[in-house]
Design an enzyme around this catalytic site. Structure first.
Site, PDB file in Angstrom:
ATOM      1  N   ASN A  63       0.851  -1.191   0.000  1.00  0.00           N
ATOM      2  CA  ASN A  63       0.000   0.000   0.000  1.00  0.00           C
ATOM      3  C   ASN A  63       0.885   1.238   0.000  1.00  0.00           C
ATOM      4  OD1 ASN A  63      -1.963   1.936   0.314  1.00  0.00           O
ATOM      5  ND2 ASN A  63      -2.587   1.290   2.367  1.00  0.00           N
ATOM      6  N   LYS A  65       0.015   4.275  -0.359  1.00  0.00           N
ATOM      7  CA  LYS A  65      -0.676   5.414   0.272  1.00  0.00           C
ATOM      8  C   LYS A  65      -0.477   6.682  -0.560  1.00  0.00           C
ATOM      9  CE  LYS A  65      -0.512   3.145   4.751  1.00  0.00           C
ATOM     10  NZ  LYS A  65      -0.410   3.288   6.214  1.00  0.00           N
ATOM     11  N   HIS A 157      -9.475   0.457   5.269  1.00  0.00           N
ATOM     12  CA  HIS A 157      -8.208   0.774   5.937  1.00  0.00           C
ATOM     13  C   HIS A 157      -8.464   1.756   7.083  1.00  0.00           C
ATOM     14  CE1 HIS A 157      -4.110   2.219   6.590  1.00  0.00           C
ATOM     15  NE2 HIS A 157      -3.707   1.133   5.964  1.00  0.00           N
ATOM     16  N   GLU A 159      -7.073   4.349   8.084  1.00  0.00           N
ATOM     17  CA  GLU A 159      -7.019   5.774   7.761  1.00  0.00           C
ATOM     18  C   GLU A 159      -8.315   6.236   7.114  1.00  0.00           C
ATOM     19  OE1 GLU A 159      -2.296   5.036   7.304  1.00  0.00           O
ATOM     20  OE2 GLU A 159      -3.493   5.341   5.484  1.00  0.00           O
ATOM     21  N   GLU A 227      -5.033  -5.256  10.698  1.00  0.00           N
ATOM     22  CA  GLU A 227      -4.067  -4.180  10.906  1.00  0.00           C
ATOM     23  C   GLU A 227      -4.406  -3.437  12.199  1.00  0.00           C
ATOM     24  OE1 GLU A 227      -2.183  -2.628   6.959  1.00  0.00           O
ATOM     25  OE2 GLU A 227      -4.233  -1.897   7.089  1.00  0.00           O
ATOM     26  N   GLY A 233       2.343   2.607  10.968  1.00  0.00           N
ATOM     27  CA  GLY A 233       3.157   3.809  10.837  1.00  0.00           C
ATOM     28  C   GLY A 233       3.860   4.240  12.104  1.00  0.00           C
ATOM     29  N   SER A 273       3.488  -1.944  10.340  1.00  0.00           N
ATOM     30  CA  SER A 273       4.937  -1.802  10.478  1.00  0.00           C
ATOM     31  C   SER A 273       5.695  -3.079  10.116  1.00  0.00           C
ATOM     32  CB  SER A 273       5.313  -1.334  11.898  1.00  0.00           C
ATOM     33  OG  SER A 273       4.774  -0.044  12.153  1.00  0.00           O
TER      34      SER A 273
END
Length: 317
Positions: A63, A65, A157, A159, A227, A233, A273
């Site tokens: 991904n 992003k 996701h 985010e 996730e 991140g 990560s």
């Protein structure tokens, strides 16, 4: 392949001492989470479940992003095209050990990547609209994605959930539409740090799964990506045991709420990560069927290392 494993409502909990950060900006709250993590003194007892390891092919997604320029993506595609991937061994190896690899560039570079990337790697979008195209400024339709050669889309996701504000039902409906139109879906689930601390990891993941299960036409083209939000991140990664016990619980939920066949066949991959250093140990776990990779997928050689961690799955299988 069946196995007896365990998962527990208050397993391997991570603790922090900081204010509620639900409404903080994405980057700052993730960085803050990462700086406050510490291990608990004693986990609560676990309960046993029967679970099956996945029978699908090892799956790795990258991904990208909101990263990259034409030049940097040209370089990244070149690195991927020349990478020695375990899939190069072809049909001489068992199906599971020929990794299925996809990458998800930013929308504006999808056409550049689909037209230049090796056919060993397929291309995914990072999002899609809930229905047909039309007067939806800033969105991208499934028809448009298929038109330029996309085979997959990432939906749910964290985010999109916690920064953009998409809820479970909206995400589920997007997944149903994409599947009905012929795209594969990488369906993301995962808990916030405070939800894990409160012992709600499974409740959150199961609620997110149910929103998919209530509407999707079939599980044939779905990959579940677990996730944990606190690991995205931040540089903090769930231990192999922490990830495995959530994957076991997810597979058990599918068995009880969808079907035993779906539980066996659905690939459950880990994201948070993941990098070239930790992928090998994670891949050894019975129910970790691959990875959804963020930052490390922007580095061709490191991404290839993660793809090739399937070799540790061979040893462990």
């Amino acid at each position: 392949m069946s196995m007896v494993s365990t998962y527990c409502p208050h397993f391997s909990g991570l603790r922090r001492s900081s204010p509620n950060l639900h409404n903080a900006p994405s980057q700052s709250f993730l960085q803050h989470f990462g700086s406050q993590l510490r291990l608990p003194s004693s986990p609560k007892p676990c309960r046993a479940v029967i679970a099956m390891s996945g029978s699908g092919k090892f799956f790795v997604g990258g991904n990208w992003k909101c990263n990259g320029t034409k030049d940097s993506i040209t370089k990244l595609v070149s690195d991927l095209n020349s990478a020695k991937l375990e899939s190069d061994v072809g049909i001489l190896q068992p199906l599971f050990f020929n990794p299925y690899v996809v990458v998800a560039p930013p929308f504006v570079y999808l056409d550049q990547v689909t037209s230049s990337l090796t056919d060993r790697i397929e291309v995914s979008a990072q999002n899609s609209w809930i229905g047909k195209g039309g007067a939806f400024t800033g969105e991208i339709s499934v028809e448009q994605l298929k038109d330029i050669g996309c085979k997959w889309v990432i939906l749910g996701h964290s985010e999109r959930r916690h920064v953009i504000g998409e809820d479970d039902q909206f995400i589920g409906k997007k997944a149903a539409f994409a599947l009905n139109e012929g795209l594969g879906v990488i369906a993301c689930i995962g808990e916030l740090l405070e939800e894990r601390e409160a012992g709600k990891t499974f409740d959150v993941c199961f609620q997110q799964l149910k929103a998919f299960a209530d509407v999707v036409p079939s599980w044939d083209n779905i990959v579940i990506a677990y996730e944990p939000v606190w690991a995205i991140g931040t540089g903090k990664v769930a231990t192999p045991q922490q990830a495995q016990e959530v994957h076991v619980a997810v597979r058990d939920w599918l068995k009880k709420n969808v079907s035993e066949e779906v539980a066996s066949k659905t690939r459950i991959i880990y994201g948070g990560s993941v990098n070239g250093s930790n992928c090998g140990e994670l891949a050894k776990e019975e129910d970790i069927d691959g990875f959804l990779v963020g930052g490390a997928s922007l580095k061709g050689p490191e991404f290839a290392t993660i793809v090739n961690s399937v070799t540790t799955k061979k040893v462990a299988a």
